[in-house]
Design an enzyme around this catalytic site. Structure first.
Site, mmCIF file in Angstrom:
data_model
loop_
_atom_site.group_PDB
_atom_site.id
_atom_site.type_symbol
_atom_site.label_atom_id
_atom_site.label_comp_id
_atom_site.label_asym_id
_atom_site.label_seq_id
_atom_site.Cartn_x
_atom_site.Cartn_y
_atom_site.Cartn_z
ATOM 1 N N ASP A 57 0.824 -1.217 0.000
ATOM 2 C CA ASP A 57 0.000 0.000 0.000
ATOM 3 C C ASP A 57 0.855 1.263 0.000
ATOM 4 O O ASP A 57 0.445 2.310 0.502
ATOM 5 C CB ASP A 57 -0.948 0.026 1.215
ATOM 6 N N ARG B 190 0.216 4.025 -8.482
ATOM 7 C CA ARG B 190 0.274 5.432 -8.881
ATOM 8 C C ARG B 190 1.616 5.751 -9.551
ATOM 9 O O ARG B 190 1.683 6.438 -10.564
ATOM 10 C CB ARG B 190 0.068 6.303 -7.641
ATOM 11 N N ALA C 101 -4.502 -7.711 -3.314
ATOM 12 C CA ALA C 101 -4.134 -6.326 -3.015
ATOM 13 C C ALA C 101 -4.529 -5.476 -4.204
ATOM 14 O O ALA C 101 -4.756 -5.979 -5.306
ATOM 15 C CB ALA C 101 -2.642 -6.196 -2.722
ATOM 16 N N HIS D 30 -4.017 -1.724 -6.535
ATOM 17 C CA HIS D 30 -3.289 -0.517 -6.885
ATOM 18 C C HIS D 30 -4.302 0.528 -7.341
ATOM 19 O O HIS D 30 -5.042 0.312 -8.304
ATOM 20 C CB HIS D 30 -2.279 -0.799 -7.999
ATOM 21 N N LYS E 289 2.712 -29.086 -6.762
ATOM 22 C CA LYS E 289 2.509 -29.561 -8.135
ATOM 23 C C LYS E 289 1.085 -30.046 -8.371
ATOM 24 O O LYS E 289 0.840 -31.025 -9.079
ATOM 25 C CB LYS E 289 3.544 -30.639 -8.484
ATOM 26 N N ALA F 134 -8.227 -3.329 -2.047
ATOM 27 C CA ALA F 134 -8.840 -4.607 -2.410
ATOM 28 C C ALA F 134 -9.949 -5.003 -1.447
ATOM 29 O O ALA F 134 -10.946 -5.604 -1.843
ATOM 30 C CB ALA F 134 -7.779 -5.710 -2.461
ATOM 31 N N THR F 135 -9.773 -4.671 -0.160
ATOM 32 C CA THR F 135 -10.691 -5.173 0.865
ATOM 33 C C THR F 135 -11.554 -4.104 1.514
ATOM 34 O O THR F 135 -12.581 -4.413 2.097
ATOM 35 C CB THR F 135 -9.889 -5.870 1.984
ATOM 36 N N ARG G 279 -6.709 0.633 7.341
ATOM 37 C CA ARG G 279 -5.304 0.298 7.518
ATOM 38 C C ARG G 279 -4.815 0.777 8.886
ATOM 39 O O ARG G 279 -5.221 1.828 9.361
ATOM 40 C CB ARG G 279 -4.451 0.952 6.431
ATOM 41 N N LEU H 46 3.431 12.587 0.751
ATOM 42 C CA LEU H 46 4.002 13.614 1.624
ATOM 43 C C LEU H 46 2.954 14.653 1.993
ATOM 44 O O LEU H 46 2.956 15.191 3.106
ATOM 45 C CB LEU H 46 5.196 14.287 0.928
#
Length: 426
Positions: free
Chosen positions: A12, A17, A38, A40, A143, A301-302, A306, A333
């Protein structure tokens, strides 16, 4: 030029970006590991997009996107993701999207197994996204996987593979977890519904990428999650189930014969973490909630909130080393602009002793953060496009972090939009 874009911390960090931004100078963008566990998030002139499986270069019409052999693919999820992008006007064809014939398919029973195991673990759960990632990678190395290339074989061959695997899987699903028995015909029907439409996209992507490199094309390798979620070097067992490390990129892309020319590490100006596991720098209470809201820190994604904390020097220095980062892109920033004083986790202690390297095991689980506070700038920086336009305190913060992790900061993100960034001069 072969470049890896990788995460320095827990994921994250804003890799999507930065891939969207930097991909302007690349011909090929490759996802080399991970699944749809996850996301983006990319914001550009076309809108806001959350990408789970597709490489972030898919938003540029002149870029060829590759899903490498190291990726695990939930066919139904990919079907939906492609559909949503097409509705938004994004062009997706076999010319600009290529899927490795060696990539493993994440089946419905992997998702089921993931959920059953998290429920069995109860309070000791790993914080899985419940999308089948650990089970499908486990099956790959046992396998017992079905690969995308299997979709190109005869139906009889594919049905036989599915039947054999389902018989084996039922020993765990039905007799172990005491859940509903799997049906091989249903699994084949699922693959046929969501997978057969992708046949024209499946190819030897390693051969494609190798030819691109021979012809002097610029290739970007896009990681999912960060160094601290790597299966070997992360906060095990609270990790992903694949290698998020830059040095794995050529392997997961299908070109183990190639070497990287550049690794760009993506790192937030503060710390975030989704899910369970040790997170030493974590902040709590109002201080955490203010930072979470300022950064809109909820999983792409979820949707999970956070966990947040100040910039973690020890973890970030470790992540830079694990990724072999040549330069850093510092993201978000601007989120810190509301603070008078900015929290920085400058180190850890364990049983009263200072730790000088990022630990594992009991030391990591019981480490205590050592916090310092540095001056903030308390003004909007989203309009800044040159380093000298930033407030002095913001420039000092960049220098502080650069020195702390021992790696050059090349890019600074000051907003979510594609153009809201600064290139730091050499």
């Amino acid at each position: 030029m072969l470049t890896a874009i990788t995460g320095i911390n827990w994921g994250d960090e804003g890799k999507g970006r930065m891939v969207d931004l930097l991909s302007e100078d690349y011909d090929v963008v490759v996802r080399y590991q991970g699944g749809n566990n996850a996301g983006h998030t990319v914001i550009n002139e076309k809108g806001k997009f959350v990408l789970n499986l597709l490489p972030s270069g898919i938003l540029r019409e002149d870029v060829v996107n590759v899903m490498g052999n190291g990726v695990v693919i939930d066919l139904k999820h990919l079907h939906g993701e492609m559909g949503r992008l097409r509705e938004a006007g994004i062009k997706i064809t076999p010319a600009n999207l290529k899927i490795s014939d060696r990539a493993i398919i994440c089946m419905p029973y992997h998702v089921q197994q993931d959920c059953l195991e998290e429920e069995r673990l109860k309070d000791a759960k790993y914080g899985s996204t419940r999308r089948g990632i650990a089970p499908v990678y486990g099956d790959k190395y046992m396998k017992k996987g079905i690969r995308m290339g299997d979709l190109l074989d005869s139906e009889e061959s594919l049905k036989a593979k599915i039947a054999n695997i389902v018989e084996w899987k039922n020993l765990m699903i039905e007799k172990g977890y005491e859940s509903e028995k799997l049906d091989a015909e249903e699994m084949f029907a699922w693959i046929k519904e969501y997978g057969y439409e992708l046949k024209d996209y499946i190819c030897d992507t390693g051969l494609f990428i190798d030819k691109a490199a021979v012809n002097g094309k610029n290739v970007m390798f896009e990681a999912q999650l960060g160094a601290l979620r790597d299966i070997d070097f992360g906060i095990y067992p609270f990790t992903s189930s694949s290698s998020t490390i830059a040095s794995y990129a050529p392997i997961g892309a299908g070109v183990p014969n190639r070497k990287l020319d550049l690794t760009v590490g993506i790192m937030k100006a503060y710390s975030t973490c989704v899910g369970e596991g040790p997170f030493t720098a974590e902040l709590f209470g109002d201080e955490a909630e203010h930072l979470r809201k300022a950064g809109n820190e909820y999983g792409a994604a979820t949707g999970r909130p956070r966990r947040v904390g100040g910039f973690d020097v020890l973890a970030s220095k470790y992540g830079v080393r694990m990724q072999g980062a040549d330069e850093i892109a510092l993201t978000k920033l601007d989120v810190l602009s509301y603070m008078d004083k900015i929290p920085v986790c400058v180190g850890y202690t364990f049983e009263g002793k200072e730790l000088d390297v990022f630990p594992i095991g009991e030391k990591l689980e019981n480490a205590k953060p050592v916090y310092e506070y540095v001056d903030g700038w308390h003004e909007d920086i989203s309009g800044c496009r040159k380093l000298e336009e930033l407030p002095e305190a913001a420039r000092e913060y960049i220098k502080y972090i650069e020195k702390a992790v021992g790696c050059k900061i090349k890019y600074v993100s000051v907003g979510a939009e594609r153009e809201e960034y600064i290139v730091v001069p050499d």
